[in-house]
Enzyme design. Sequence first.
Site, PDB file in Angstrom:
ATOM      1  N   ASP A   1       2.359  15.550  48.909  1.00  0.00           N
ATOM      2  CA  ASP A   1       3.133  15.614  50.156  1.00  0.00           C
ATOM      3  C   ASP A   1       2.208  15.688  51.368  1.00  0.00           C
ATOM      4  O   ASP A   1       2.471  15.044  52.392  1.00  0.00           O
ATOM      5  CB  ASP A   1       4.068  16.832  50.146  1.00  0.00           C
TER       6      ASP A   1
ATOM      7  N   HIS B   1      -0.291  11.932  60.842  1.00  0.00           N
ATOM      8  CA  HIS B   1      -0.820  13.112  61.516  1.00  0.00           C
ATOM      9  C   HIS B   1      -2.351  13.051  61.485  1.00  0.00           C
ATOM     10  O   HIS B   1      -2.963  12.741  60.464  1.00  0.00           O
ATOM     11  CB  HIS B   1      -0.359  14.391  60.808  1.00  0.00           C
TER      12      HIS B   1
ATOM     13  N   ASP C   1      -3.308  14.814  67.410  1.00  0.00           N
ATOM     14  CA  ASP C   1      -2.259  15.813  67.607  1.00  0.00           C
ATOM     15  C   ASP C   1      -2.673  16.851  68.647  1.00  0.00           C
ATOM     16  O   ASP C   1      -1.836  17.327  69.422  1.00  0.00           O
ATOM     17  CB  ASP C   1      -1.924  16.501  66.280  1.00  0.00           C
TER      18      ASP C   1
END
Length: 236
Positions: A53, A153, A158
């Site tokens: 994940d 990401h 970020d």
Amino acid sequence: MSRQIVLDTETTGLSAENGDRIIELGCVELLNRKLTGNNLHMYFNAGRDSHEDALRVHGITTEFLKDKPRFEQQVEQILGYLQGAEIIIHNAPFDVGFLNKELERAGKPPLRSWVDGVIDTLAMAKERYPGKRNSLDSLCDRLGVDNSGRTLHGALLDAELLADVYINLTRGQDALLISDDAQEDDSGLPIVALDLRSIVLPVIRASEQECAEHEAVLAQIDKASGDKTIWRHMAG
């Protein structure tokens, strides 16, 4: 001079306590709320694979990281960069938990021993926008920050986006501060401090009818609550 560091990490998973590690650190520096370009960006060999994940989120493979240094090999440079700054993080408990675990492994005190404080923009956003989605992407959309380049990401990207979000979340706060001295803006024009002490604000009192209508509304609310309204008990 106010020095702030906007910080983000990518990790192998969600649990620092269960052995997940930081694999990317991205930091951008703000001086007096302006980006300086003095950024810090590092990848780390975590010595373990990312969970599936997590890999889908950041796309950083073990193969890519195999020749990168370990966190503890870079810790002095990291702490030197963060030293004395105010740190801005989205969902700070997550990143701070991971940083503290990495510092512990390196034989160093926790993050708050090195910095001037931590601001959690997620907590700020929840207070500003209760009941709404307050992820970084949601805040970018709400505050007009361009996040079109964020397909995966990445800690540095970020952090750069979060810097824009933070500036927008706190925009206008500086305007409430009155300086003792005249300053200049970017155009070179003088900004003259205003002394507001001589300004007398008019007080417009409610009429008898307005007071009666207000009291009637309070009475209705009190009745609907079963005589549980706080102001009745406090007034008594």
